[in-house]
Design an enzyme around this catalytic site. Structure first.
Site, PDB file in Angstrom:
ATOM      1  N   ASN A   1       0.819  -1.212   0.000  1.00 22.36           N
ATOM      2  CA  ASN A   1       0.000   0.000   0.000  1.00 22.36           C
ATOM      3  C   ASN A   1       0.858   1.270   0.000  1.00 22.36           C
ATOM      4  O   ASN A   1       0.357   2.361   0.215  1.00 22.36           O
ATOM      5  CB  ASN A   1      -0.953   0.001   1.214  1.00 22.36           C
ATOM      6  CG  ASN A   1      -0.210  -0.001   2.552  1.00 22.36           C
ATOM      7  OD1 ASN A   1       1.024   0.103   2.592  1.00 22.36           O
ATOM      8  ND2 ASN A   1      -0.946  -0.111   3.650  1.00 22.36           N
TER       9      ASN A   1
ATOM     10  N   HIS B   1       3.317   1.955   2.144  1.00 20.71           N
ATOM     11  CA  HIS B   1       3.822   2.405   3.443  1.00 20.71           C
ATOM     12  C   HIS B   1       5.347   2.269   3.538  1.00 20.71           C
ATOM     13  O   HIS B   1       5.951   1.428   2.871  1.00 20.71           O
ATOM     14  CB  HIS B   1       3.091   1.725   4.614  1.00 20.71           C
ATOM     15  CG  HIS B   1       3.490   0.313   4.906  1.00 20.71           C
ATOM     16  ND1 HIS B   1       2.670  -0.551   5.589  1.00 20.71           N
ATOM     17  CD2 HIS B   1       4.604  -0.404   4.615  1.00 20.71           C
ATOM     18  CE1 HIS B   1       3.282  -1.715   5.697  1.00 20.71           C
ATOM     19  NE2 HIS B   1       4.458  -1.653   5.125  1.00 20.71           N
TER      20      HIS B   1
HETATM   21  P1  PGA Z   1       8.147  -7.022   3.211  1.00 23.34           P
HETATM   22  O1  PGA Z   1       7.586  -5.730   3.930  1.00 23.34           O
HETATM   23  O2  PGA Z   1       9.606  -6.753   2.972  1.00 23.34           O
HETATM   24  O3  PGA Z   1       7.906  -8.140   4.150  1.00 23.34           O
HETATM   25  O4  PGA Z   1       7.398  -7.133   1.916  1.00 23.34           O
HETATM   26  C1  PGA Z   1       8.001  -4.493   3.498  1.00 23.34           C
HETATM   27  C2  PGA Z   1       7.243  -3.440   4.269  1.00 23.34           C
HETATM   28  O5  PGA Z   1       6.047  -3.663   4.566  1.00 23.34           O
HETATM   29  O6  PGA Z   1       7.823  -2.393   4.552  1.00 23.34           O
END
Ligand code: PGA
Length: 245
Positions: free
Chosen positions: A136, A138
């Site tokens: 999303n 973030h």
């Molecule tokens: P992920 O998470 O590396 O597990 O995809 C990234 C994040 O949400 O910042």
């Protein structure tokens, strides 16, 4: 923003680790801002390998992590402190007392947030901040919102993030609902930023970050206003951008 596209996740991680190693060669006492999640794991593996080969020295490095779940202590294997110890700190020669992660069990979480920003200031700021990105958009736990949060703060996790995290917990009710996170202001003060993303589930977030409007609805989009950001992606995460170009 400089964008570096790699064929695979492994290649992306190797490049990110080389950039971090170069930073430590230029400034052995760097303050590194670090991130958790599945994306940085391969980067940490590469850093450990370089350390084991005698090509990297962490003895003067200080680290500050982006975030931590409220309610989880460092002993909890889902806490970000545990993750960092397990995936990096326990395997290199960094003094543990120079590794900082916000405390998820501080008596006064508001104080913990304020003190974390003070700590970063006292350390002289972050030299290089590593960031993952959520599907999303973030960064840290700065979720899509109506405004950009400045400093380190307490935040409610969005339903999509809670869902994404639930795979790590036995029961849904165990999934933390709140976190302490560096704010967008804190992140933007880092001298250099490395944003890493792999896989198709990140393609839209990467497209929006690079080409969409700069908006708190896509928190990573603010990085376009930072003077020194390198975006490292694999081909899958770059897919929508490649289609546009
Ligand atoms: P992920 O998470 O590396 O597990 O995809 C990234 C994040 O949400 O910042």
């Amino acid at each position: 923003m400089k964008v570096i596209v790699s064929k695979t996740y492994e290649e992306m991680c190797a490049k990110a680790a080389r950039i971090i190693a170069a930073q430590l060669t230029l400034k052995p006492d760097s303050v590194l801002g670090l991130a958790t999640g599945s994306t940085p794991v391969g980067i940490y593996k590469e850093l450990i390998r370089k350390y084991e080969e005698g090509r990297l020295d962490f003895s003067e490095v200080t680290t500050v992590n982006l975030d931590e779940y409220v309610g989880l202590s460092g002993e909890n294997d889902q806490s970000y402190r545990y993750f960092m110890n397990h995936n990096l700190f326990d395997h290199v020669n960094i003094p543990k007392e120079y590794t900082y992660v916000p405390s998820g069990v501080a008596e006064d979480p508001e104080d913990e947030c304020e003190n974390y920003d003070l700590l970063i200031q006292q350390l002289g700021g972050v030299d290089m901040q590593l960031l993952g990105i959520g599907g999303n958009g973030h960064i840290g736990f700065n979720e899509p919102a109506d405004s950009f949060a400045e400093g380190t703060h307490l935040t409610d996790l969005t339903e999509s993030t809670i869902q994404a995290n639930s795979r790590f917990f036995e029961k849904d009710s165990d999934v933390p609902r709140r976190a302490i996170t560096m704010g967008i202001g804190t992140i933007m003060q880092a001298r250099k930023i490395l944003l890493v993303a792999n896989g198709e589930s990140k393609a839209k977030a990467i497209y929006d970050t690079l080409y969409g409007p700069v908006t708190p609805q896509v928190p990573a989009s603010i990085l376009r206003f930072h003077p020194d950001v390198t975006v490292l992606v694999d081909e899958a995460a770059f897919k929508l951008v490649a289609e546009k170009e």
